[in-house]
Write an enzyme that holds these catalytic residues in place. Structure first.
Site, mmCIF file in Angstrom:
data_model
loop_
_atom_site.group_PDB
_atom_site.id
_atom_site.type_symbol
_atom_site.label_atom_id
_atom_site.label_comp_id
_atom_site.label_asym_id
_atom_site.label_seq_id
_atom_site.Cartn_x
_atom_site.Cartn_y
_atom_site.Cartn_z
ATOM 1 N N HIS A 186 66.082 -82.093 -17.413
ATOM 2 C CA HIS A 186 65.764 -81.274 -16.254
ATOM 3 C C HIS A 186 64.495 -81.687 -15.513
ATOM 4 C CE1 HIS A 186 65.383 -77.871 -13.676
ATOM 5 N NE2 HIS A 186 64.481 -77.222 -14.385
ATOM 6 N N ARG A 243 62.157 -72.840 -23.030
ATOM 7 C CA ARG A 243 63.245 -73.799 -22.830
ATOM 8 C C ARG A 243 63.361 -74.815 -23.961
ATOM 9 N NH1 ARG A 243 62.326 -74.948 -16.343
ATOM 10 N NH2 ARG A 243 63.374 -73.061 -15.614
ATOM 11 N N SER A 266 57.054 -75.446 -11.236
ATOM 12 C CA SER A 266 57.215 -76.678 -10.452
ATOM 13 C C SER A 266 57.100 -76.376 -8.963
ATOM 14 C CB SER A 266 58.551 -77.350 -10.767
ATOM 15 O OG SER A 266 59.622 -76.471 -10.527
ATOM 16 N N LEU A 267 57.618 -75.228 -8.541
ATOM 17 C CA LEU A 267 57.521 -74.835 -7.128
ATOM 18 C C LEU A 267 56.064 -74.564 -6.766
ATOM 19 C CD1 LEU A 267 58.866 -74.107 -4.465
ATOM 20 C CD2 LEU A 267 59.231 -71.800 -5.328
ATOM 21 N N HIS A 287 66.579 -78.379 -19.940
ATOM 22 C CA HIS A 287 66.975 -76.997 -19.656
ATOM 23 C C HIS A 287 68.093 -76.641 -20.626
ATOM 24 C CE1 HIS A 287 68.296 -73.383 -17.633
ATOM 25 N NE2 HIS A 287 67.296 -73.492 -16.777
ATOM 26 N N THR A 327 70.770 -70.394 -14.510
ATOM 27 C CA THR A 327 69.428 -69.839 -14.545
ATOM 28 C C THR A 327 69.146 -69.008 -15.796
ATOM 29 O OG1 THR A 327 67.901 -68.337 -13.434
ATOM 30 C CG2 THR A 327 70.223 -67.871 -13.170
ATOM 31 N N GLU A 387 57.176 -83.248 -8.594
ATOM 32 C CA GLU A 387 57.608 -83.761 -9.896
ATOM 33 C C GLU A 387 57.221 -85.215 -10.122
ATOM 34 O OE1 GLU A 387 61.531 -83.866 -12.844
ATOM 35 O OE2 GLU A 387 61.726 -83.080 -10.806
ATOM 36 N N ARG A 423 56.327 -77.518 -19.197
ATOM 37 C CA ARG A 423 56.270 -76.689 -17.980
ATOM 38 C C ARG A 423 56.933 -75.325 -18.178
ATOM 39 N NH1 ARG A 423 59.592 -75.496 -13.633
ATOM 40 N NH2 ARG A 423 61.292 -76.710 -14.511
#
Length: 363
Positions: A136, A49, A183-184, A5, A17, A167, A178
């Site tokens: 991250h 990222r 990921s959620l 990140h 964020t 993960e 990603r």
């Protein structure tokens, strides 16, 4: 494939964020220069990222970190945001010039403002935030099918009764890089299906007879740490591991450094056998758990370093200085790695291309 990140709070690793850059925040180097237009002329500070992380790392590596240190600034002060928004020609949906006030920054990013004020003593509305790329997310993991069932080879053979999601697993919906918030989505979707399949399996499965002393492997691992010689300290080994993995198997990679890192990890694995703990208790023993976890981290570090060294291309979060281009002809495939007879062995699984063909990323 490991994701960094780009904006972790300096030294703390708490993530800031991407919403900050979405609201107009910009990255500034130690010379006071906005540098992302050099690396992503079109999207600038809103690049992905891995691109932003590499840009920050390059600025630092080339001596443009703040005061020669390993960080740059993230600037969301209203005067800076408004200045660069005007330069970029950014507008609101109604076509009016994009502008933001301190009150709006606080209303939209309350948690980030609070983090910085509490942990850094910095007020982002009036001061720039010191940030650095932070490890991250791992795109790899335990291989599974779309139902969360663990598979053990390139033929998709299911390991009965074993499930993974989130993960720790690799379905793979993230590929080599990603996207934010996926990921959620990964966890919710495949966690649900893993649970459904686990329930179905439990209804029809019989109890298997456990081997004698089924817990002996885990027990011996903890006993070894409780009774270790103490010649080595888990905290020191952990710091050495973090340092070599970040520097040599991190944002930028190459053959020489990764080979040296792999050798170092294997040296640490040998030294780990002499780790001992001061607290030998069996109730809520966090020192023992941290030492045991270090052993797991050393195993994973070896897998990451070996797999990265083997993949001779750049793709997503895997960026090699000695192989800077993506090579779909030779490397459009998943790496599988398993320990057999005490040694790690690499094999491969094809990538399934459905609707969208791979293309070069252009920012």
């Amino acid at each position: 494939f490991f994701q960094f990140h780009p904006t972790g709070i300096y030294k703390l690793g708490i993530l800031i964020t991407e919403g900050v850059r979405g609201e107009g925040g910009i990255l500034i180097n130690g010379n006071g220069e906005r540098f992302m237009p050099k690396y992503a002329p079109t999207v600038k500070d809103l690049a992905s990222r891995d691109v932003v992380s590499r840009a920050i790392y390059t600025e630092i590596k080339e001596g443009r970190g703040v005061n020669g240190k390993n960080y740059v600034y993230l600037d969301v002060r209203p005067e800076s945001v408004n200045k660069f928004a005007a330069m970029d020609g950014r507008t609101n949906p109604d076509g009016s010039p994009y502008k933001i006030t301190g009150e709006q920054v606080l209303a939209k990013l309350p948690d980030i403002i609070d983090f910085c004020r509490v942990y850094l003593g910095v007020d982002p509305i009036t001061q720039m935030m010191p940030i650095q790329p932070t490890a991250h997310y791992t795109m790899g993991g335990i291989p599974t099918n779309k139902y969360g069932e663990v598979v053990v080879d390139d033929n998709g053979t299911i390991f009965p009764g074993l499930y993974a999601a989130g993960e720790c697993a690799c379905v793979s919906v993230h590929g080599a890089n990603r996207l934010g918030t996926n990921s959620l989505l990964d966890l919710v979707v495949f966690g649900k299906y893993a649970g459904l399949r686990a329930a179905e399996y439990a209804k029809q499965a019989d109890f298997e007879k456990l081997p004698e002393e089924a817990e002996s492997g885990a027990r011996s691992a903890f006993d070894a740490l409780r009774n270790g010689s103490g010649k080595e300290n888990a905290f020191d080994l952990s710091n050495e591991l973090k340092k070599v993995m970040f520097e040599d198997v991190g944002i930028y990679r190459n053959e020489k450094d990764m080979a040296a890192a792999l050798e170092k990890v294997r040296e640490l694995q040998k030294r780990f056998k002499d780790v001992g703990v001061n607290d030998t208790g069996k109730i809520f023993n966090t020192e023992l758990l941290n030492a045991w976890e270090l052993g797991n981290l050393l195993d994973i570090a070896e897998v990451v370093a070996m797999s990265a060294l083997n993949r001779k291309e750049s793709r997503g979060g895997h960026s090699r200085e000695d192989y800077p281009e993506r090579d779909d002809k030779n490397w459009l495939k998943h790496t599988l790695i398993a320990k057999k007879n005490g040694k790690l062995e690499i094999s491969y699984k094809p990538v399934v291309i459905t609707k969208h063909q791979p293309k070069a990323r252009v920012y």
